[in-house]
Write a protein that holds these residues in place. Structure first.
Motif, short mmCIF file in Angstrom:
data_model
loop_
_atom_site.label_atom_id
_atom_site.label_comp_id
_atom_site.label_asym_id
_atom_site.label_seq_id
_atom_site.Cartn_x
_atom_site.Cartn_y
_atom_site.Cartn_z
N GLY A 72 0.84 -1.18 0.00
CA GLY A 72 0.00 0.00 0.00
C GLY A 72 0.89 1.24 0.00
N GLY A 73 0.28 2.40 -0.16
CA GLY A 73 1.09 3.61 -0.20
C GLY A 73 0.24 4.85 -0.10
N VAL A 74 0.74 5.92 -0.68
CA VAL A 74 0.02 7.20 -0.68
C VAL A 74 -1.01 7.16 -1.79
N HIS A 75 -2.25 7.45 -1.45
CA HIS A 75 -3.31 7.42 -2.44
C HIS A 75 -3.32 8.71 -3.26
N ARG A 76 -3.85 8.60 -4.45
CA ARG A 76 -4.03 9.79 -5.27
C ARG A 76 -4.96 10.75 -4.54
N PHE A 122 -5.60 13.04 2.82
CA PHE A 122 -4.62 12.48 3.77
C PHE A 122 -4.70 10.96 3.82
N ASP A 123 -5.10 10.35 2.72
CA ASP A 123 -5.26 8.89 2.66
C ASP A 123 -3.92 8.24 2.34
N GLU A 124 -3.39 7.53 3.31
CA GLU A 124 -2.08 6.88 3.18
C GLU A 124 -2.14 5.55 3.90
N SER A 125 -1.60 4.52 3.27
CA SER A 125 -1.64 3.19 3.86
C SER A 125 -0.80 3.11 5.13
#
Length: 310
Positions: free
Chosen positions: A134-138, A144-147
């Protein structure tokens, strides 16, 4: 009559094969269970889960698929437990934050990359194979959606073999966050970061290694240096002739992102939504690529674990 209410036990339970390997000092590879419960369609998921474990064994290591059954964390699910998590309805998707509450409620759960990494490290397992991180979302600058995978790896000393981060994410921002968090990223026989379904995400890497022995040496150096650090990501790209067609990938991704915005899909639902869209839109080709990814990563992780044990 006296009724004694025994408190539930929340410690880690080890499968018989993993318990024996820990006792004998044999190499072990951790495997996640989210790919079994949420990442692959039924009935393929159970077959592929068994193939993943076989790939680890074929490399000379012991597979330890991690999950929660009835509130108990299990490191090394047996075949009955694996079958249960693959076929039961209502299996929870467990990140690190979910583990204590799920245990208290006696839940069945599949562990994400973050949770698997944390549990594996607690069990003394130093190598973990997965598909993509997972990672930083578009649009993360607004949402602020980040895994949790990223922050967990920042504090968890484990080597994670993957095919990069899922291409549905903001790959560049994810690499920047990994650098900020102090997570080491090396390419396996490449100086380009893979893009999960595709071989090359378009981003360069500072470091490349050529063998499992070099990765094992890096893990040993970290221990001997005594410098506090987090995870080591081993980015293992698919060969070009095994990747999803890049043009098909880009069209499918663009359509999927438009559907996300149209349907208002957010949070934990984004990744399974987009992966399901890829499966449908590519008529199963993305699923075949996904399976190749995890099998290759499991085999490489097994070789790394063997080299590290030696």
């Amino acid at each position: 009559m006296v009724i004694v209410n025994e408190s539930p036990r929340f410690d880690i339970q080890y499968g018989a094969e993993v318990a024996a390997a820990r006792r004998d000092g044999r190499p072990i590879v951790a495997l996640e269970s989210t790919i079994v419960s949420h990442g692959l369609p039924r009935p393929d998921n159970l077959r592929v889960a068994r193939e993943i474990e076989s790939a680890v064994r074929g490399a000379g290591a012991v597979p330890a698929t991690i999950g929660m059954v009835g509130g108990r964390l299990v490191v090394g699910l047996d075949d009955a437990q694996l079958s249960h998590l693959a076929t039961a309805d209502g299996v929870a998707k467990l990140s690190v934050r979910d583990l204590p509450v799920a245990a208290a409620l006696g839940a069945d759960g599949a562990t994400t990359v973050a949770a698997t990494s944390a549990v594996a490290a607690a069990a003394g397992i130093g190598v973990f194979a997965t598909g993509g991180l997972g990672g930083v979302h578009r649009e993360a600058s607004q949402t602020f959606d980040e895994s949790a995978d990223l922050t967990t790896l920042a504090r968890t000393p484990i080597a994670v073999v993957c095919a990069g981060v899922k291409s549905i994410l903001d790959v560049g921002a994810t690499l920047e966050r990994l650098e900020t968090l102090g997570v080491t990223v090396v390419g396996y026989r490449t100086r380009r970061f893979p893009g999960f379904f595709i071989t090359d995400s378009g981003f360069d890497l500072d470091w490349s290694v050529e063998s499992p022995e070099q990765i094992a040496a890096a893990l040993r150096a970290r221990r001997e240096q005594g410098v506090q650090g987090g995870g080591l990501i081993v980015a293992n790209p698919l060969p070009v002739d095994e990747q999803l067609d890049p043009a098909l990938h880009d069209r499918t991704l663009a359509d999927g992102l438009a559907m996300l915005a149209r349907d208002g899909v957010t949070g934990k639902a984004v990744t399974p939504f987009l992966l399901a869209h890829f499966h449908s839109a590519t008529e199963g080709r993305s699923l075949a690529v996904n399976v190749r990814i995890i099998l290759r990563n499991a085999e490489l992780a097994g070789r790394i674990a063997v080299a590290a044990a030696a």
